[in-house]
Design a protein around this motif. Structure first.
Motif, short mmCIF file in Angstrom:
data_model
loop_
_atom_site.label_atom_id
_atom_site.label_comp_id
_atom_site.label_asym_id
_atom_site.label_seq_id
_atom_site.Cartn_x
_atom_site.Cartn_y
_atom_site.Cartn_z
N VAL A 24 0.85 -1.19 0.00
CA VAL A 24 0.00 0.00 0.00
C VAL A 24 0.89 1.24 0.00
O VAL A 24 1.89 1.31 0.72
CB VAL A 24 -0.95 -0.01 1.23
CG1 VAL A 24 -1.75 1.29 1.32
CG2 VAL A 24 -1.88 -1.22 1.15
N ASN A 25 0.53 2.23 -0.81
CA ASN A 25 1.23 3.50 -0.89
C ASN A 25 1.41 4.08 0.52
O ASN A 25 0.49 4.08 1.33
CB ASN A 25 0.39 4.46 -1.76
CG ASN A 25 0.86 5.87 -1.77
OD1 ASN A 25 0.71 6.59 -0.78
ND2 ASN A 25 1.41 6.30 -2.89
N LEU A 56 -8.40 -2.28 4.28
CA LEU A 56 -7.94 -0.90 4.12
C LEU A 56 -8.59 0.03 5.14
O LEU A 56 -7.90 0.64 5.94
CB LEU A 56 -8.19 -0.42 2.69
CG LEU A 56 -7.43 -1.20 1.62
CD1 LEU A 56 -7.87 -0.79 0.22
CD2 LEU A 56 -5.94 -1.02 1.79
N ARG A 91 -8.66 -4.74 -0.30
CA ARG A 91 -8.02 -5.19 -1.53
C ARG A 91 -7.90 -6.69 -1.44
O ARG A 91 -7.58 -7.23 -0.39
CB ARG A 91 -6.62 -4.57 -1.65
CG ARG A 91 -5.92 -4.90 -2.98
CD ARG A 91 -4.50 -4.43 -2.98
NE ARG A 91 -3.68 -5.36 -2.20
CZ ARG A 91 -2.48 -5.06 -1.72
NH1 ARG A 91 -1.94 -3.87 -1.90
NH2 ARG A 91 -1.80 -5.96 -1.03
N TYR A 114 -10.40 -4.00 -5.63
CA TYR A 114 -10.69 -3.22 -4.42
C TYR A 114 -12.20 -3.23 -4.28
O TYR A 114 -12.91 -2.80 -5.19
CB TYR A 114 -10.16 -1.79 -4.56
CG TYR A 114 -8.65 -1.75 -4.60
CD1 TYR A 114 -7.91 -1.46 -3.46
CD2 TYR A 114 -7.96 -2.02 -5.78
CE1 TYR A 114 -6.53 -1.43 -3.50
CE2 TYR A 114 -6.57 -1.99 -5.82
CZ TYR A 114 -5.87 -1.70 -4.68
OH TYR A 114 -4.49 -1.66 -4.71
N SER A 143 -7.58 -0.60 -9.17
CA SER A 143 -6.26 -0.03 -8.89
C SER A 143 -6.30 0.72 -7.56
O SER A 143 -7.37 1.11 -7.07
CB SER A 143 -5.85 0.94 -10.00
OG SER A 143 -6.62 2.13 -9.92
N GLU A 144 -5.12 0.95 -7.02
CA GLU A 144 -5.04 1.72 -5.79
C GLU A 144 -5.50 3.16 -6.01
O GLU A 144 -6.16 3.74 -5.15
CB GLU A 144 -3.61 1.69 -5.25
CG GLU A 144 -3.50 2.30 -3.87
CD GLU A 144 -2.13 2.12 -3.27
OE1 GLU A 144 -2.04 1.49 -2.19
OE2 GLU A 144 -1.14 2.62 -3.87
N ASP A 173 -3.27 3.24 -12.27
CA ASP A 173 -2.41 3.69 -11.18
C ASP A 173 -1.46 4.80 -11.62
O ASP A 173 -1.10 5.65 -10.84
CB ASP A 173 -1.61 2.53 -10.59
CG ASP A 173 -2.35 1.90 -9.42
OD1 ASP A 173 -3.10 2.60 -8.73
OD2 ASP A 173 -2.19 0.69 -9.21
#
Length: 153
Positions: free
Chosen positions: A16-17, A57, A67, A76, A92-93, A150
């Motif tokens: 995860v970012n 999340l 996710r 997601y 996508s994130e 992304d």
């Protein structure tokens, strides 16, 4: 399946970012009211048998955004507590970030500068397009975020 909030290190370790993970773990570090939308998770959810690699999340009123991989594809999704059905939100994130970004800016009735600041805080790159879509074709936003890439641009 019991899903519980992960730590910052656990989220980052799962890919995860970092900016996004920081907001998910400590939403009040951005704004004292963000924890109304980004809650801690500790509930049972129905997860399909063909799902692997579940990464919780955030929680909103006992509903979870997670996710997972299903049939080898990252998705997601939104899980509703006490309901076996789930809703695909994004692939996508950036797409799932768009969902949180939308929820926050609508909750706050944000102006464009506030929307940009929150996008920067979570690492969401598509806020300019997001604002345009919300202003011109609000109903298209959920479809737009499903396939949002992304990569910025």
């Amino acid at each position: 399946m019991r899903l519980q909030t992960l730590t910052f290190d656990e989220l980052v370790g799962r890919g995860v970012n970092r900016n996004f993970a920081r907001i998910l773990v400590t939403p009040e570090s951005y704004h004292t009211d963000l924890d109304i939308l980004v809650g801690r998770m500790d509930w049972d959810y129905v997860v399909p048998d063909d799902v692997t690699d579940v990464v919780p999340l955030w929680d909103t009123n006992a509903d979870a955004f997670v996710r997972w991989k299903r049939k080898g594809v990252t998705e997601y999704v939104w899980l509703i507590h006490d309901d076996p059905d789930w809703i695909l939100v994004a692939k996508s994130e950036q797409g799932i970030m768009a969902k949180l970004w939308q929820n926050w800016i609508e909750f706050q009735d944000s102006d464009d500068d506030d929307a940009r600041r929150f996008a920067e805080a979570i690492g969401f790159h598509h806020h300019v397009d997001g604002l345009r879509i919300l202003a011109t074709d609000y109903d298209a936003f959920p479809t737009w975020i499903v396939d949002l890439p992304d990569a910025a641009g």
